[in-house]
Write a protein that holds these residues in place. Structure first.
Motif, PDB file in Angstrom:
ATOM      1  N   THR A 270       0.838  -1.205   0.000  1.00 33.73           N
ATOM      2  CA  THR A 270       0.000   0.000   0.000  1.00 33.73           C
ATOM      3  C   THR A 270       0.868   1.249   0.000  1.00 33.73           C
ATOM      4  O   THR A 270       0.631   2.195  -0.774  1.00 33.73           O
ATOM      5  CB  THR A 270      -0.925   0.000   1.231  1.00 33.73           C
ATOM      6  OG1 THR A 270      -1.735  -1.163   1.213  1.00 33.73           O
ATOM      7  CG2 THR A 270      -1.812   1.237   1.238  1.00 33.73           C
ATOM      8  N   GLN A 285      -5.365   9.477   3.289  1.00 35.77           N
ATOM      9  CA  GLN A 285      -4.406   8.381   3.108  1.00 35.77           C
ATOM     10  C   GLN A 285      -3.487   8.279   4.318  1.00 35.77           C
ATOM     11  O   GLN A 285      -3.167   7.166   4.783  1.00 35.77           O
ATOM     12  CB  GLN A 285      -3.573   8.588   1.826  1.00 35.77           C
ATOM     13  CG  GLN A 285      -4.375   8.609   0.536  1.00 35.77           C
ATOM     14  CD  GLN A 285      -4.886   7.227   0.133  1.00 35.77           C
ATOM     15  OE1 GLN A 285      -5.046   6.332   0.957  1.00 35.77           O
ATOM     16  NE2 GLN A 285      -5.149   7.048  -1.147  1.00 35.77           N
ATOM     17  N   CYS A 347      -7.256   2.631   0.187  1.00 37.50           N
ATOM     18  CA  CYS A 347      -6.058   3.391  -0.193  1.00 37.50           C
ATOM     19  C   CYS A 347      -5.751   3.263  -1.682  1.00 37.50           C
ATOM     20  O   CYS A 347      -5.426   4.250  -2.350  1.00 37.50           O
ATOM     21  CB  CYS A 347      -4.850   2.910   0.607  1.00 37.50           C
ATOM     22  SG  CYS A 347      -4.810   3.459   2.325  1.00 37.50           S
TER      23      CYS A 347
END
Length: 399
Positions: A270, A285, A347
């Motif tokens: 990620t 985020q 995300c």
């Protein structure tokens, strides 16, 4: 040919050339360091074997070369004593590193550790030496316990040997394990462990059984052992030993460590994805990554707690407490993984879930691997235990 070359149904894996004990590589510098060094390499190769019927043959060659096949053995047998209570944290971190590299490799390697631990715990000295030699020679061990209605039966023969009848399901590493530890029913009903040299005995593999959501590369086929024969020296321990506590349920901390490695891989991918898209300043985020970091680190703290609990002088005699704590660990890490996955999805969005991005495979593998048997019963058993204790919460697990 390699030890782990896939064998077609009805055939057996080939036996590798056997190096001498003095030349076989030992874990260096430690199993944890060896696994950490391999994790990136395992991750880079994971997509190549992500298919039904696939198996990470080369990857297990890397583990063997790194000394990880022998790491579970006691030091006097040429290993790193990885399964000793004092080394539990190293063992769990070793599994975590392999899991973050490839969950399929982690699943099969955890079975290798489990089998060698059981062999050393319940085996007679001559048996332990023989199986240790097999591990040093590069044989891959594992545990096949799950079965359906046509489970394995041991039928006595006049010469003192046993003929096998029946099948195992979810035989992870089928066609590649050459020393699976298998359980079966004796005529009088006892549940008996034995280690089958599948390079010498027939086994029919049903690959059509294995059409999973994830963990495709574990080759967890249905294995029909009908017609194979074993001798008394292949039997391990006494009937019922397999389910002895706290070893049976307490071993859940091992697969939980592999699962946590999968969550770490999701976290790392990620971050990589967001950095490549230059989305580092988005406050949402940042919030998601902060929550993911908290979850992953809490999993590492659970591993530390599991290791400390397993190393207690009373860990074996106080089996109920050990099992209850292991059930807390497996439940907590399952919850951690189940929270990390949707945060990662948010995300990376739909774009991040497209192949060749690794999220799609990681998501499938981790989701499938989290479905371990009886999750509700595990946490309920921990609840039963704590309800019976008069000890205040701060000292509940310190005895």
């Amino acid at each position: 040919m390699s030890l782990l070359t896939y064998s077609a149904p009805g055939s057996a894996p080939e036996t590798p050339a056997t190096p001498s004990d003095s030349t076989y590589p030992r874990p260096s510098p430690t199993p944890e360091a060896a696994a950490a060094a391999l994790a990136g390499r395992l991750a880079a190769a994971a997509a190549q074997t992500d298919q039904e019927g696939g198996f990470p043959t080369a990857e297990f060659g890397w583990l063997r070369e790194a000394g990880l096949f022998t790491a579970p053995l006691a030091a006097v047998l040429g290993g790193a004593d990885l399964m000793a209570p004092a080394h539990t944290l190293t063992m769990l971190r070793t599994l975590r590193h392999i899991g973050r590299g490839n969950l399929a490799v982690g699943r099969v390697y955890e079975g290798h550790l489990n089998a060698l631990q059981l062999a050393q715990r319940y085996g007679q000295p001559a048996q332990v030496r023989r199986w240790a030699q097999a591990a040093r020679a590069g044989h891959l061990f594992g545990v096949w316990n799950t079965q359906a209605h046509d489970g394995v039966h041991l039928e006595p023969l006049p010469n003192g040997r046993f003929r096998l009848r029946g099948s195992k399901t979810f035989g992870s590493g089928a066609g590649h394990l050459t020393r699976p530890l298998i359980t079966g029913t004796l005529p009088e009903g006892g549940w008996q462990m034995f280690i089958l040299p599948t390079d010498e005995q027939p086994a029919t593999l049903d690959a059509s059984f294995w059409k999973p959501l994830g963990m495709r590369a574990t080759a967890s086929f249905r294995v029909d052992l009908t017609g194979a024969e074993i001798g008394p020296d292949d039997l391990l321990g006494q009937p019922g030993d397999y389910y002895q506590q706290p070893a049976f349920s307490g071993g859940a901390i091992r697969f939980a460590a592999v699962q946590l490695g999968g969550a770490e891989a999701v976290f790392d991918e990620t971050r990589r994805f967001l950095r490549e898209l230059n989305r580092l300043d988005d406050p949402y985020q940042k919030m998601r990554l902060g929550e993911m970091a908290m979850l992953v680190e809490s999993g590492n703290l659970w591993l530390r707690g599991a290791a400390e609990h397993a190393a207690r002088p009373t860990a074996t005699t106080d089996a109920e407490a050990t099992v209850a704590y292991a059930n807390l660990v497996r439940t907590a890490i399952e919850e951690i993984c189940l929270r990390v996955l949707p945060l990662a999805e948010r995300c990376v969005g739909a774009r991040g879930l497209l192949r060749p991005e690794p999220f799609e495979r990681l998501h499938r593998d981790l989701t499938h691997y989290l479905r371990q048997p009886a999750p509700d019963a595990a946490i309920a058993d921990a609840g039963r235990f704590v309800l019976q204790q008069p000890t205040p919460a701060y000292a509940l697990w310190n005895a």
